[in-house]
Design a protein around this motif. Structure first.
Motif, PDB file in Angstrom:
ATOM      1  N   UNK A  96      10.566 -24.939   4.931  1.00  0.00           N
ATOM      2  CA  UNK A  96       9.504 -25.874   4.821  1.00  0.00           C
ATOM      3  C   UNK A  96       9.173 -25.996   3.383  1.00  0.00           C
ATOM      4  N   UNK A  97       9.162 -24.651   2.717  1.00  0.00           N
ATOM      5  CA  UNK A  97       9.049 -24.858   1.196  1.00  0.00           C
ATOM      6  C   UNK A  97      10.002 -25.701   0.267  1.00  0.00           C
ATOM      7  N   UNK A 154       2.110 -15.171   4.493  1.00  0.00           N
ATOM      8  CA  UNK A 154       3.391 -15.494   3.822  1.00  0.00           C
ATOM      9  C   UNK A 154       2.883 -15.339   2.230  1.00  0.00           C
ATOM     10  N   UNK A 155       3.714 -14.818   1.300  1.00  0.00           N
ATOM     11  CA  UNK A 155       3.651 -14.603  -0.128  1.00  0.00           C
ATOM     12  C   UNK A 155       4.258 -15.478  -0.491  1.00  0.00           C
ATOM     13  N   UNK A 158       4.717 -18.665  -7.278  1.00  0.00           N
ATOM     14  CA  UNK A 158       3.500 -19.570  -7.995  1.00  0.00           C
ATOM     15  C   UNK A 158       3.855 -20.924  -8.146  1.00  0.00           C
ATOM     16  N   UNK A 159       5.001 -21.180  -8.218  1.00  0.00           N
ATOM     17  CA  UNK A 159       5.829 -22.442  -8.745  1.00  0.00           C
ATOM     18  C   UNK A 159       6.921 -22.561  -7.913  1.00  0.00           C
ATOM     19  N   UNK A 160       6.935 -23.910  -7.623  1.00  0.00           N
ATOM     20  CA  UNK A 160       6.584 -25.137  -7.915  1.00  0.00           C
ATOM     21  C   UNK A 160       5.308 -25.215  -6.852  1.00  0.00           C
ATOM     22  N   UNK A 161       4.352 -26.166  -7.214  1.00  0.00           N
ATOM     23  CA  UNK A 161       3.238 -26.211  -6.335  1.00  0.00           C
ATOM     24  C   UNK A 161       3.733 -27.005  -4.908  1.00  0.00           C
ATOM     25  N   UNK A 183       2.813 -29.413   3.506  1.00  0.00           N
ATOM     26  CA  UNK A 183       3.767 -28.178   3.716  1.00  0.00           C
ATOM     27  C   UNK A 183       2.746 -26.983   3.950  1.00  0.00           C
ATOM     28  N   UNK A 184       1.435 -26.663   3.330  1.00  0.00           N
ATOM     29  CA  UNK A 184       0.926 -25.846   3.502  1.00  0.00           C
ATOM     30  C   UNK A 184       0.018 -25.782   4.835  1.00  0.00           C
ATOM     31  N   UNK A 185      -0.119 -26.849   5.443  1.00  0.00           N
ATOM     32  CA  UNK A 185      -0.628 -27.071   6.640  1.00  0.00           C
ATOM     33  C   UNK A 185       0.422 -26.592   7.875  1.00  0.00           C
ATOM     34  N   UNK A 186       1.699 -26.946   7.439  1.00  0.00           N
ATOM     35  CA  UNK A 186       2.624 -26.761   8.274  1.00  0.00           C
ATOM     36  C   UNK A 186       3.034 -25.069   8.380  1.00  0.00           C
TER      37      UNK A 186
END
Length: 395
Positions: free
Chosen positions: A241-242, A311-312, A315-318, A323-326
């Motif tokens: 996902x990231x 989930x840790x 820091x980058x990339x933003x 994707x955060x919701x997923x």
């Protein structure tokens, strides 16, 4: 048991050795005559030599890339000599030489029935798999109730949706909020690198929360236990996902491209230092884990959790909001638990089939499938969270 790290087909099966011992004792007790035993052994040996000569001609042409005339000359020279011995052994057929022929016929029928039934079963899976268009017509909720948790649907297919899934949701219209079509594949190499073990992709649009994961193992690889495998699987999906978020950042999303199943190679969490990592703790232990400047923490909003999953992220990339919701949905589902959905197919000959096909499928293949050893993966699945879905395959 694979005994070679270079040759995939060099194996040892303990049950075969026990079967050979029992057969040797049975032949010895049955004949009680060294002459008949010699006739049976002679026909078996010369037949092996004759078959080896024929197969050697294929090696000369296909592997060594030599002339076809050389292969024919090899077969004519050695085959003529061995054919004389073979014809002499056939004269003793009724005097004990029939035993290896009978055993070979039995083993050949067993292998043929198993191969034929397995092939028909796979063809049924391929022909009756559900299309992506049918899935898209159901909408993000798939036309069913989505409950909390992760559902791992085990399938042999590497593309499409297995028929066992549509069979399940048709009779019980409820499924987990995150669905993963899991395919375990054994590849003919000793080991698969950890960074190449997982292949992850979306099935349909991202809003559906459907994923396909292909896990590849070499024949000398060690299969992990269920807890460690679950953690690696969830982390690989999170890493996918990231990675997809960073790829699509700055590019326009094309809704038509969501329908394509593009698989991405994702390694296990131990292969990448900057990959997503998952930690599990209780609510009282949240304050004991300090945040660093190089790691961001995404928490799932659970009211009274017994176990929290986090989930840790680097820091980058933003990452994008989608994707955060997923990732939040994936964490909530992981906290609720993982259920393994295994398909159990009952293969039957369809109406109108010949009596021979019914005998092979309904009797022979059914007997072999009931008494064969199950694959390694289902044996390692926790029984408390396993759901077996039965389906009749009319082939």
């Amino acid at each position: 048991v694979h005994t070679s790290s270079e040759i995939h087909g060099q194996i040892y099966i303990p049950e075969i050795n026990w079967t050979l011992m029992i057969l040797c004792l049975a032949v010895t007790i049955g004949f009680r005559d060294t002459k008949r035993m010699g006739n049976a052994s002679g026909l078996a040996v010369i037949t092996v030599m004759l078959v080896t000569t024929c197969l050697m001609s294929l090696v000369i042409v296909l592997c060594w890339r030599k002339s076809v005339l050389l292969a024919i000359a090899f077969v004519v020279f050695f085959g003529a000599i061995e054919a004389l011995y073979f014809s002499a052994s056939l004269i003793k057929f009724l005097e004990g030489a029939w035993v290896p022929i009978a055993l070979a016929f039995i083993f050949m029928m067993v292998m043929y029935i198993w191969h034929y039934g397995t092939l028909k079963k796979y063809e049924f899976d391929v022909q009756n798999k559900v299309s992506i268009n049918w899935l898209l017509s159901l909408g993000p909720s798939l036309g069913i109730v989505r409950v909390r948790g992760i559902g791992l649907v085990h399938t042999e297919l590497v593309s499409g949706i297995p028929a066992i899934f549509s069979h399940f949701v048709t009779n019980l219209p409820a499924f987990h909020q995150v669905l993963v079509f899991l395919c375990i594949k054994s590849v003919p190499v000793p080991h698969v690198k950890p960074e190449e073990r997982f292949l992850v992709g979306h099935v349909g649009p991202k809003d559906f929360r459907l994923y396909r994961c292909i896990v590849r193992y070499g024949y000398h690889d060690f299969h992990k236990d269920d807890l460690e495998f679950e953690q690696d699987l969830v982390c690989s999906i999170a890493e996918f996902i990231r990675a997809e978020s960073t790829k699509t950042k700055g590019s326009k999303n094309d809704p038509c491209k969501d329908n394509d199943e593009k698989m991405t190679v994702v390694g296990s969490p131990s292969t990448h230092i900057d990959s997503i990592r998952m930690c599990q703790d209780t609510e009282d232990q949240d304050q004991e884990l300090p945040e660093t400047s190089q790691l961001k923490e995404i928490r799932s909003p659970v009211i009274t959790p017994r176990k929290r999953v986090r989930f840790l992220l680097p820091e980058s990339p933003k990452m994008e909001d989608g994707a955060r919701e997923e990732l939040k949905d994936l964490m909530e589902a992981r906290e609720a638990g993982i259920a393994y959905i295994l398909g159990h197919a009952h293969v039957r000959a369809k109406q109108g089939s010949s009596w021979f096909k019914k005998l092979v499928i309904n009797v022979g293949y059914d007997f072999l499938s009931r008494n064969s050893r199950a694959p390694i993966y289902p044996l390692n699945v926790p029984h408390a969270s396993t759901l077996e879905v039965g389906m009749i395959y009319h082939v």
